[in-house]
Scaffold this motif. Structure first.
Motif, PDB file in Angstrom:
ATOM      1  N   CYS A   7       0.832  -1.208   0.000  1.00  0.00           N
ATOM      2  CA  CYS A   7       0.000   0.000   0.000  1.00  0.00           C
ATOM      3  C   CYS A   7       0.867   1.257   0.000  1.00  0.00           C
ATOM      4  O   CYS A   7       0.572   2.221  -0.710  1.00  0.00           O
ATOM      5  CB  CYS A   7      -0.904   0.018   1.236  1.00  0.00           C
ATOM      6  SG  CYS A   7      -2.431  -0.882   1.037  1.00  0.00           S
ATOM      7  N   GLN A   8       1.909   1.243   0.788  1.00  0.00           N
ATOM      8  CA  GLN A   8       2.781   2.421   0.866  1.00  0.00           C
ATOM      9  C   GLN A   8       3.478   2.682  -0.464  1.00  0.00           C
ATOM     10  O   GLN A   8       3.635   3.837  -0.877  1.00  0.00           O
ATOM     11  CB  GLN A   8       3.802   2.236   1.995  1.00  0.00           C
ATOM     12  CG  GLN A   8       3.164   2.253   3.370  1.00  0.00           C
ATOM     13  CD  GLN A   8       4.118   1.838   4.472  1.00  0.00           C
ATOM     14  OE1 GLN A   8       5.306   1.604   4.244  1.00  0.00           O
ATOM     15  NE2 GLN A   8       3.601   1.721   5.695  1.00  0.00           N
ATOM     16  N   ARG A   9       3.877   1.618  -1.140  1.00  0.00           N
ATOM     17  CA  ARG A   9       4.499   1.788  -2.454  1.00  0.00           C
ATOM     18  C   ARG A   9       3.496   2.370  -3.454  1.00  0.00           C
ATOM     19  O   ARG A   9       3.825   3.265  -4.250  1.00  0.00           O
ATOM     20  CB  ARG A   9       5.044   0.442  -2.953  1.00  0.00           C
ATOM     21  CG  ARG A   9       6.275  -0.044  -2.210  1.00  0.00           C
ATOM     22  CD  ARG A   9       6.913  -1.227  -2.910  1.00  0.00           C
ATOM     23  NE  ARG A   9       6.099  -2.433  -2.800  1.00  0.00           N
ATOM     24  CZ  ARG A   9       6.227  -3.340  -1.839  1.00  0.00           C
ATOM     25  NH1 ARG A   9       7.126  -3.165  -0.883  1.00  0.00           N
ATOM     26  NH2 ARG A   9       5.473  -4.418  -1.823  1.00  0.00           N
ATOM     27  N   ILE A  10       2.276   1.855  -3.426  1.00  0.00           N
ATOM     28  CA  ILE A  10       1.241   2.356  -4.337  1.00  0.00           C
ATOM     29  C   ILE A  10       0.938   3.819  -4.036  1.00  0.00           C
ATOM     30  O   ILE A  10       0.775   4.640  -4.955  1.00  0.00           O
ATOM     31  CB  ILE A  10      -0.025   1.495  -4.231  1.00  0.00           C
ATOM     32  CG1 ILE A  10       0.250   0.083  -4.753  1.00  0.00           C
ATOM     33  CG2 ILE A  10      -1.185   2.131  -5.006  1.00  0.00           C
ATOM     34  CD1 ILE A  10      -0.851  -0.923  -4.421  1.00  0.00           C
ATOM     35  N   ALA A  11       0.874   4.158  -2.755  1.00  0.00           N
ATOM     36  CA  ALA A  11       0.618   5.546  -2.363  1.00  0.00           C
ATOM     37  C   ALA A  11       1.708   6.470  -2.892  1.00  0.00           C
ATOM     38  O   ALA A  11       1.427   7.576  -3.386  1.00  0.00           O
ATOM     39  CB  ALA A  11       0.519   5.654  -0.845  1.00  0.00           C
ATOM     40  N   ALA A  12       2.972   6.018  -2.801  1.00  0.00           N
ATOM     41  CA  ALA A  12       4.087   6.838  -3.283  1.00  0.00           C
ATOM     42  C   ALA A  12       4.028   7.014  -4.798  1.00  0.00           C
ATOM     43  O   ALA A  12       4.271   8.125  -5.314  1.00  0.00           O
ATOM     44  CB  ALA A  12       5.411   6.194  -2.874  1.00  0.00           C
ATOM     45  N   GLU A  13       3.691   5.964  -5.509  1.00  0.00           N
ATOM     46  CA  GLU A  13       3.561   6.059  -6.963  1.00  0.00           C
ATOM     47  C   GLU A  13       2.419   6.995  -7.342  1.00  0.00           C
ATOM     48  O   GLU A  13       2.528   7.799  -8.275  1.00  0.00           O
ATOM     49  CB  GLU A  13       3.318   4.677  -7.563  1.00  0.00           C
ATOM     50  CG  GLU A  13       4.499   3.738  -7.457  1.00  0.00           C
ATOM     51  CD  GLU A  13       4.143   2.340  -7.932  1.00  0.00           C
ATOM     52  OE1 GLU A  13       2.996   2.148  -8.398  1.00  0.00           O
ATOM     53  OE2 GLU A  13       5.005   1.450  -7.836  1.00  0.00           O
ATOM     54  N   GLY A  14       1.319   6.867  -6.617  1.00  0.00           N
ATOM     55  CA  GLY A  14       0.183   7.733  -6.883  1.00  0.00           C
ATOM     56  C   GLY A  14       0.522   9.197  -6.675  1.00  0.00           C
ATOM     57  O   GLY A  14       0.119  10.063  -7.473  1.00  0.00           O
ATOM     58  N   LYS A  15       1.269   9.477  -5.641  1.00  0.00           N
ATOM     59  CA  LYS A  15       1.657  10.856  -5.360  1.00  0.00           C
ATOM     60  C   LYS A  15       2.450  11.452  -6.506  1.00  0.00           C
ATOM     61  O   LYS A  15       2.264  12.621  -6.886  1.00  0.00           O
ATOM     62  CB  LYS A  15       2.481  10.909  -4.067  1.00  0.00           C
ATOM     63  CG  LYS A  15       2.823  12.321  -3.605  1.00  0.00           C
ATOM     64  CD  LYS A  15       3.531  12.295  -2.265  1.00  0.00           C
ATOM     65  CE  LYS A  15       3.835  13.701  -1.786  1.00  0.00           C
ATOM     66  NZ  LYS A  15       4.532  13.693  -0.466  1.00  0.00           N
ATOM     67  N   GLU A  16       3.328  10.666  -7.103  1.00  0.00           N
ATOM     68  CA  GLU A  16       4.111  11.133  -8.248  1.00  0.00           C
ATOM     69  C   GLU A  16       3.219  11.471  -9.432  1.00  0.00           C
ATOM     70  O   GLU A  16       3.542  12.354 -10.238  1.00  0.00           O
ATOM     71  CB  GLU A  16       5.129  10.065  -8.650  1.00  0.00           C
ATOM     72  CG  GLU A  16       6.241   9.860  -7.635  1.00  0.00           C
ATOM     73  CD  GLU A  16       7.213   8.779  -8.067  1.00  0.00           C
ATOM     74  OE1 GLU A  16       6.998   8.198  -9.161  1.00  0.00           O
ATOM     75  OE2 GLU A  16       8.182   8.521  -7.326  1.00  0.00           O
ATOM     76  N   LYS A  17       2.081  10.785  -9.548  1.00  0.00           N
ATOM     77  CA  LYS A  17       1.157  11.013 -10.653  1.00  0.00           C
ATOM     78  C   LYS A  17       0.077  12.038 -10.308  1.00  0.00           C
ATOM     79  O   LYS A  17      -0.799  12.324 -11.123  1.00  0.00           O
ATOM     80  CB  LYS A  17       0.468   9.686 -11.040  1.00  0.00           C
ATOM     81  CG  LYS A  17       1.413   8.612 -11.548  1.00  0.00           C
ATOM     82  CD  LYS A  17       0.672   7.306 -11.766  1.00  0.00           C
ATOM     83  CE  LYS A  17       1.593   6.220 -12.311  1.00  0.00           C
ATOM     84  NZ  LYS A  17       2.054   6.517 -13.683  1.00  0.00           N
ATOM     85  N   GLY A  18       0.105  12.537  -9.080  1.00  0.00           N
ATOM     86  CA  GLY A  18      -0.916  13.476  -8.651  1.00  0.00           C
ATOM     87  C   GLY A  18      -2.211  12.797  -8.234  1.00  0.00           C
ATOM     88  O   GLY A  18      -3.268  13.427  -8.153  1.00  0.00           O
ATOM     89  N   ILE A  19      -2.138  11.488  -7.971  1.00  0.00           N
ATOM     90  CA  ILE A  19      -3.306  10.719  -7.540  1.00  0.00           C
ATOM     91  C   ILE A  19      -3.204  10.493  -6.042  1.00  0.00           C
ATOM     92  O   ILE A  19      -2.195  10.009  -5.538  1.00  0.00           O
ATOM     93  CB  ILE A  19      -3.384   9.366  -8.276  1.00  0.00           C
ATOM     94  CG1 ILE A  19      -3.454   9.593  -9.786  1.00  0.00           C
ATOM     95  CG2 ILE A  19      -4.582   8.559  -7.792  1.00  0.00           C
ATOM     96  CD1 ILE A  19      -3.193   8.342 -10.601  1.00  0.00           C
TER      97      ILE A  19
END
Length: 301
Positions: free
Chosen positions: A104-116
């Motif tokens: 979940c933390q990895r997905i959250a970090a990736e999302g942040k980079e995409k503005g999600i």
């Protein structure tokens, strides 16, 4: 404030009930599942359907994913026509599946980079809670995003908890499920012991319900018997697989943080269903006639 447009991906037993409650509460809902039947059912109630996860993400402000495990979450996000391909900047992605907190933390970090923006929001309460809209929902992620999504959570649940940063919802859910599995194991042994010495199960449960040995499992004995019916019929079904998955995730989490959990280690070495409260058997009192997947154990005794 206008209600957010919501897409719901994953219409299994829990997801279908949760999605229905969103429709009932007046949300503009789009649904997606690999199976047509549950989508048709939701459409008959007023939801719209999407052809892909990408389309579901494109038409919504909030996407909720409720699928089986980490691999299915990855398919929803990263697969062909996945959520990442369709989600707009500023939208919110919510994982309600029970998965690895670190993932979940990895997905959250990736999302942040995409503005999600991201929340993990696993649930507890089983099918009755999902149907009634009384689920417990455990949420991790940015608190402002949580508050934005609170009306959505309140449409599906009764007990809504904000627990901190991304992954903390999953962390709490795994600890809860760990306690639940151990409670079931201990209850099974207690019932087996009581029967062996001649104490009727219902008599025992009536006492324990109002005594110090009580638990959710004791209070919901009738529901548990229904949930483990496949096991009592000698089969391992989706519930068994889910329990195995959650115990493995909990043990991984303990290893990741260096926490000893010896009791969990012991229970994990047992067939989870063999310590479930069945109608007539526990893992201590199998008879030669007991079968598993239709194969008798008589030759192994």
């Amino acid at each position: 404030m206008a209600k957010k447009r919501v897409s719901f991906i994953g219409l299994g037993v829990m997801g279908t009930c949760m999605a229905k409650n969103l429709v009932k509460k007046g949300f503009d809902l789009t649904v997606y599942d690999v199976m047509e039947k549950p989508m048709e059912e939701l459409q008959s109630l007023g939801a719209k359907s999407a052809d892909t996860c990408r389309e579901a993400a494109r038409v919504s402000d909030v996407v909720i994913a409720m699928v089986r495990d980490d691999s299915q979450i990855d398919e929803v996000i990263y697969g062909e026509n996945g959520v990442w391909e369709g989600a707009r900047e500023g939208s919110i992605f919510v994982i309600s599946s029970t998965i690895d907190p670190l993932h979940c933390q990895r997905i959250a970090a990736e999302g942040k980079e995409k503005g999600i923006r991201f929340l993990d929001a696993p649930v507890s309460g089983a099918k009755p809670g999902a149907e009634a809209g009384t689920l417990t929902i455990m949420v991790g992620g940015n608190k402002r995003v949580f508050e934005e999504c609170r009306p959505i959570f309140e449409a599906m649940g009764k007990n809504i908890f904000y627990l901190g940063s991304a992954g903390m919802g999953e962390t709490c859910k795994l600890v809860n499920n760990f306690l639940h599995i151990l409670n079931l194991a201990v209850l099974s042994e207690g019932i087996a012991l009581a029967r062996r010495v001649g104490l009727e199960t219902e008599t025992l449960l009536n006492v324990v319900r109002v005594s110090s040995g009580g638990s959710w499992a004791v209070q919901n004995w009738d529901l548990i018997q229904e949930l483990v019916k496949e096991y009592c019929d000698g089969k391992k079904g989706p519930l068994w697989l889910g329990m195995q998955k959650d115990m493995a995730l909990m043990l991984k989490m303990a290893k990741d943080v260096g926490q000893l959990v010896p009791i969990a280690g012991l229970v994990s070495q047992l067939d989870t269903f063999r310590v479930f409260p069945g109608v007539t058997r526990s893992f201590y009192d199998y008879s030669p006639s007991w079968t598993e997947h239709g194969t008798s154990h008589e030759g192994n005794r």
